[in-house]
Design a protein around this motif. Sequence first.
Motif, PDB file in Angstrom:
ATOM      1  N   MET A   1       0.828  -1.208   0.000  1.00 17.54           N
ATOM      2  CA  MET A   1       0.000   0.000   0.000  1.00 17.54           C
ATOM      3  C   MET A   1       0.862   1.259   0.000  1.00 17.54           C
ATOM      4  SD  MET A   1      -3.088   1.041  -0.223  1.00 17.54           S
ATOM      5  CE  MET A   1      -4.194  -0.273   0.300  1.00 17.54           C
ATOM      6  N   ALA A   2       1.952   1.245   0.754  1.00 19.58           N
ATOM      7  CA  ALA A   2       2.843   2.397   0.770  1.00 19.58           C
ATOM      8  C   ALA A   2       3.436   2.631  -0.617  1.00 19.58           C
ATOM      9  CB  ALA A   2       3.948   2.191   1.795  1.00 19.58           C
ATOM     10  N   GLU A   3       3.708   1.553  -1.324  1.00 19.19           N
ATOM     11  CA  GLU A   3       4.223   1.692  -2.691  1.00 19.19           C
ATOM     12  C   GLU A   3       3.160   2.278  -3.607  1.00 19.19           C
ATOM     13  OE1 GLU A   3       7.003   2.020  -5.368  1.00 19.19           O
ATOM     14  OE2 GLU A   3       7.389   1.205  -3.366  1.00 19.19           O
ATOM     15  N   MET A   4       1.916   1.872  -3.418  1.00 19.29           N
ATOM     16  CA  MET A   4       0.821   2.425  -4.214  1.00 19.29           C
ATOM     17  C   MET A   4       0.702   3.930  -4.000  1.00 19.29           C
ATOM     18  SD  MET A   4      -0.634  -0.287  -5.703  1.00 19.29           S
ATOM     19  CE  MET A   4      -2.361  -0.026  -5.992  1.00 19.29           C
ATOM     20  N   TYR A   5       0.978   4.363  -2.774  1.00 21.58           N
ATOM     21  CA  TYR A   5       0.930   5.782  -2.433  1.00 21.58           C
ATOM     22  C   TYR A   5       2.186   6.524  -2.887  1.00 21.58           C
ATOM     23  CZ  TYR A   5      -3.236   6.196   0.581  1.00 21.58           C
ATOM     24  OH  TYR A   5      -4.521   6.289   1.067  1.00 21.58           O
ATOM     25  N   GLY A   6       3.220   5.787  -3.288  1.00 22.27           N
ATOM     26  CA  GLY A   6       4.480   6.414  -3.675  1.00 22.27           C
ATOM     27  C   GLY A   6       5.287   6.907  -2.490  1.00 22.27           C
TER      28      GLY A   6
ATOM     29  N   THR B   1       8.352   4.150   2.375  1.00 18.77           N
ATOM     30  CA  THR B   1       8.244   2.880   3.090  1.00 18.77           C
ATOM     31  C   THR B   1       7.692   1.759   2.207  1.00 18.77           C
ATOM     32  OG1 THR B   1       6.078   3.595   3.902  1.00 18.77           O
ATOM     33  CG2 THR B   1       7.981   3.950   5.350  1.00 18.77           C
ATOM     34  N   GLY B   2       7.421   2.078   0.957  1.00 14.75           N
ATOM     35  CA  GLY B   2       6.922   1.062   0.035  1.00 14.75           C
ATOM     36  C   GLY B   2       7.986   0.031  -0.302  1.00 14.75           C
ATOM     37  N   CYS B   3       7.557  -1.112  -0.827  1.00 13.37           N
ATOM     38  CA  CYS B   3       8.498  -2.200  -1.103  1.00 13.37           C
ATOM     39  C   CYS B   3       9.514  -1.823  -2.180  1.00 13.37           C
ATOM     40  CB  CYS B   3       7.748  -3.473  -1.495  1.00 13.37           C
ATOM     41  SG  CYS B   3       6.654  -3.305  -2.916  1.00 13.37           S
ATOM     42  N   SER B   4       9.217  -0.830  -3.004  1.00 14.42           N
ATOM     43  CA  SER B   4      10.175  -0.324  -3.991  1.00 14.42           C
ATOM     44  C   SER B   4      10.608   1.101  -3.666  1.00 14.42           C
ATOM     45  CB  SER B   4       9.573  -0.372  -5.405  1.00 14.42           C
ATOM     46  OG  SER B   4       9.266  -1.702  -5.769  1.00 14.42           O
ATOM     47  N   GLY B   5      10.484   1.470  -2.401  1.00 15.03           N
ATOM     48  CA  GLY B   5      10.898   2.794  -1.969  1.00 15.03           C
ATOM     49  C   GLY B   5      10.027   3.917  -2.484  1.00 15.03           C
ATOM     50  N   GLY B   6       8.818   3.575  -2.962  1.00 17.46           N
ATOM     51  CA  GLY B   6       7.916   4.596  -3.481  1.00 17.46           C
ATOM     52  C   GLY B   6       8.199   4.988  -4.909  1.00 17.46           C
ATOM     53  N   ARG B   7       9.160   4.362  -5.544  1.00 19.76           N
ATOM     54  CA  ARG B   7       9.537   4.737  -6.905  1.00 19.76           C
ATOM     55  C   ARG B   7       8.858   3.909  -7.982  1.00 19.76           C
ATOM     56  NH1 ARG B   7      15.031   7.102  -7.974  1.00 19.76           N
ATOM     57  NH2 ARG B   7      15.363   8.526  -6.236  1.00 19.76           N
ATOM     58  N   GLY B   8       8.278   2.800  -7.590  1.00 22.15           N
ATOM     59  CA  GLY B   8       7.703   1.905  -8.585  1.00 22.15           C
ATOM     60  C   GLY B   8       6.211   2.071  -8.778  1.00 22.15           C
ATOM     61  N   GLY B   9       5.501   2.284  -7.680  1.00 16.26           N
ATOM     62  CA  GLY B   9       4.055   2.393  -7.776  1.00 16.26           C
ATOM     63  C   GLY B   9       3.405   1.055  -8.075  1.00 16.26           C
ATOM     64  N   SER B  10       2.181   1.117  -8.555  1.00 17.27           N
ATOM     65  CA  SER B  10       1.361  -0.071  -8.738  1.00 17.27           C
ATOM     66  C   SER B  10       2.001  -1.132  -9.630  1.00 17.27           C
ATOM     67  CB  SER B  10       0.007   0.339  -9.338  1.00 17.27           C
ATOM     68  OG  SER B  10      -0.755  -0.783  -9.708  1.00 17.27           O
TER      69      SER B  10
ATOM     70  N   ALA C   1       0.487   4.251   5.257  1.00 22.95           N
ATOM     71  CA  ALA C   1       0.884   4.853   3.981  1.00 22.95           C
ATOM     72  C   ALA C   1       0.642   6.356   3.980  1.00 22.95           C
ATOM     73  CB  ALA C   1       0.116   4.193   2.838  1.00 22.95           C
ATOM     74  N   GLU C   2      -0.465   6.772   4.536  1.00 24.70           N
ATOM     75  CA  GLU C   2      -0.788   8.202   4.540  1.00 24.70           C
ATOM     76  C   GLU C   2       0.126   8.994   5.465  1.00 24.70           C
ATOM     77  OE1 GLU C   2      -4.970   8.565   5.279  1.00 24.70           O
ATOM     78  OE2 GLU C   2      -5.462   8.055   3.194  1.00 24.70           O
ATOM     79  N   GLN C   3       0.695   8.325   6.453  1.00 25.11           N
ATOM     80  CA  GLN C   3       1.602   9.003   7.385  1.00 25.11           C
ATOM     81  C   GLN C   3       3.067   8.890   6.955  1.00 25.11           C
ATOM     82  OE1 GLN C   3       0.803   7.377  11.263  1.00 25.11           O
ATOM     83  NE2 GLN C   3      -1.223   8.321  11.429  1.00 25.11           N
ATOM     84  N   ALA C   4       3.352   7.988   6.019  1.00 26.38           N
ATOM     85  CA  ALA C   4       4.736   7.759   5.605  1.00 26.38           C
ATOM     86  C   ALA C   4       5.245   8.946   4.784  1.00 26.38           C
ATOM     87  CB  ALA C   4       4.835   6.475   4.793  1.00 26.38           C
ATOM     88  N   PRO C   5       6.542   9.211   4.838  1.00 24.20           N
ATOM     89  CA  PRO C   5       7.089  10.360   4.106  1.00 24.20           C
ATOM     90  C   PRO C   5       7.253  10.095   2.615  1.00 24.20           C
ATOM     91  CG  PRO C   5       8.849   9.177   5.212  1.00 24.20           C
ATOM     92  CD  PRO C   5       7.569   8.521   5.651  1.00 24.20           C
ATOM     93  N   GLU C   6       7.160  11.162   1.855  1.00 22.03           N
ATOM     94  CA  GLU C   6       7.510  11.088   0.439  1.00 22.03           C
ATOM     95  C   GLU C   6       9.017  11.283   0.309  1.00 22.03           C
ATOM     96  OE1 GLU C   6       5.242  14.126  -1.438  1.00 22.03           O
ATOM     97  OE2 GLU C   6       3.370  12.966  -1.409  1.00 22.03           O
ATOM     98  N   GLU C   7       9.571  10.849  -0.799  1.00 21.68           N
ATOM     99  CA  GLU C   7      11.008  11.000  -0.986  1.00 21.68           C
ATOM    100  C   GLU C   7      11.349  12.479  -1.172  1.00 21.68           C
ATOM    101  OE1 GLU C   7      14.615   8.817  -3.410  1.00 21.68           O
ATOM    102  OE2 GLU C   7      12.595   8.771  -4.234  1.00 21.68           O
TER     103      GLU C   7
END
Length: 354
Positions: free
Chosen positions: A110-115, A118-127, A330-336
């Motif tokens: 979910m964090a990855e979906m939000y970009g 903390t996402g599994c691809s660091g927010g760079r991959g998305g869905s 996800a909503e509380q996690a930081p953006e890069e």
Amino acid sequence: MSLARPSRTRTPTPRKAVRKSTKTAKAGPGADTGHRSDLLEAMLRIRRFEERCVELYSATKIRGFVHLYIGEEAVAVGVNEALTPEDAVVATYREHGHALARGISAEAVMAEMYGRTTGCSGGRGGSMHLFDASRRFYGGNAIVAGGLPLAAGLALADRMREQNRVTCCFFGDGAFAEGEFHETANLAALWNLPLLFVCENNLYAMGTALERHQAQTDLAMRATSYGMVAWSVDGMDVEAVEQAARRAVEGIRTGTGPHFLELRTYRFRAHSMYDPDRYRDKAEIERWKSRDPITLLMDRMRASGAPVDKDVARVEQRITAEIDHAVEAAEQAPEEPVESLLRHVTSAPAETVS
């Protein structure tokens, strides 16, 4: 130490190209209620996660392309049951279900979906680019058939290192028309690679029906032309999928070469959230929904006397709490930060040596 290339002079043991049909699994006195409950929970987790993604996308919390897996849950869950943590998985851009079935947490997905970072691809991959090397989950690939050559490379590496591991590559019926599939299938059979081809045949390559882009629609039969064992499976039946995947994986581990499974399934939603879905007959969609993989398994469990409804209520409550937590995190996690946007894009400047 150099790694020897596959021998070109070795005469391989002939492999019979077999095309078999795996029938729908039936309940019996020996059915494992606990295992069925695990399968059901895994499918429900994917279904509820995807439904929440629909809500979040509609609320513009999730942006970009989103391809839902609703209706195809039995494929990801059944196949992953046959794999070990040491095996590798390569998926398509419709990979949320594969990632969750592989054990990647709903929070990381979910964090990855939000970009978010903390996402599994660091927010760079998305869905479309979920990735987790610790789970040996190598995408999430946005290019149709793009994961197939990568899967061949992973399988070749394991073969050359003499590691008894299997690489499983998911792809759609649309990828079957791409050159990458045929090149990969040829080399996999030629080099006897430990590669499991899993074709998720949902009858539509984006908006194009199978019979409109394939002259021969029996994909398993065509796969046998490469000398590999191949058969078709009811992709709406999670137990049939698991049984077929276990047979295939066992064959691969014993050195009989790559195997091909055609999982005949159906996506209940459009190709993507952008797709108006005007190319499918509504009656066709309803016919497939009558074979919902979750409902099918629940009915089978009820027939065997299992207390399904009571158990499902508890599972649904647990899954809802899990997804609620994932969304909140996800909503509380930081953006890069902007300062690090070039990280992994360009190489770092070399340090000046005085």
